[in-house]
Scaffold this motif. Sequence first.
Motif: not given
Lengths: 71, 307
Positions: B63-76, B87-92
């Motif tokens: 329900t929160a927003t997540v922004a990123t300049a990279g990738s939200l997918i983390l490989p091993q 409270a409702s927004a994050a940056i990864f």
Amino acid sequence: MTKSKPQVKIVNCETGEEIVRDATAAEIAQIELDAVNDAARKTEAEAKAAQKAALLERLGITESEARLLLS
Amino acid sequence: MGGGPATAKTASYVLVAADAGTTVAMNAAGSTTITVNTGLFAAGDTVFIQNLGAGACTVTAGTATVATAGSLILPQNDAGILYFTSASAAIFYDYIQVGATSPLTTKGDIYVYGSSDTRLPVGSNDQILVADSSTATGLKWAAAASGGMTLISTTTLSGASVTLSSIPTTHKHLQLVILNCLQVDDGTRLGVRFNGDSNANRYYMWETFGSETNASYNADIVYISHYFDNGSPSTFNSVTTFWNYGDASVQKMASNCSLGKNWQTDTNFVAKNNMFLYNQTTAITSLVLTMNTGNFTSGTALLYGVS
């Protein structure tokens, strides 16, 4: 002495096979017709060339000079 | 880096308020997600997320927003910090962005993007890269389209006529090159019939460029030469292009240029350009070459397919 028939060559572009044979009666007729048909055209072309040459001579200019005038 | 105690996860996980200031360590063989919802964190809170497992872990906006300049997918062995701006927004902040980790493995691989950065394996020798929206990356390797000219036949001119038959219709255009044509009778000219068609009123020969004309289709043949000289050695040469010769839906056109000695004044040369119209739509599969009268003495006809 009999006149030999014209020869025609047929080349198969797919196989490269070449056949040379005597022209058929229909082909000979076409060859003769072509000669007759073109004789008139050639006469006409020759007459036109002669007219052109005469006109250039009368004007006292060459063909390239005439072209220059019209360009 | 990161901080706080680590909690190990082996399955997809939804962040809770207690994760603020801690490390969430995913360790699963398969793909997992870490979901971020609103109302659990305050601005300035951070969660360090690391992926130890072989399965990719995806930071997922719940329900929160997540922004990123990279990738939200983390490989091993990748990791990142989730930083809340409210409270409702994050940056990864992805530590090892996919873009920084080359997926290339093989000589000639190229780095492309589909839904994520990925490798396009090198193609086979002589293949070229082609855009193709149906593939995952929008690209593919393919054989280069053939182009240029293909020599279809080489024929010595002899007799009263030469027929080039069974011309394949696989090319776009045909080009007929006449080299060093010599004829028995002086002042004759070289004609061509499409598909051997000698019916009246099928052809029109247009000898004046840059002018408009009503094509009267008044001929049963077209001539690709002037009346030329038969003195040896021959100087007559000609090139004729038959456009769209294999298209059975259009009437046929051809263009021609030629150069040879004038038969009347053989010190003069005659240069000619002609356009030909043929009012039939049949694909051209044969060409008949013939002098208007008499036989060929020598010369060569080269027929090319143009693609």
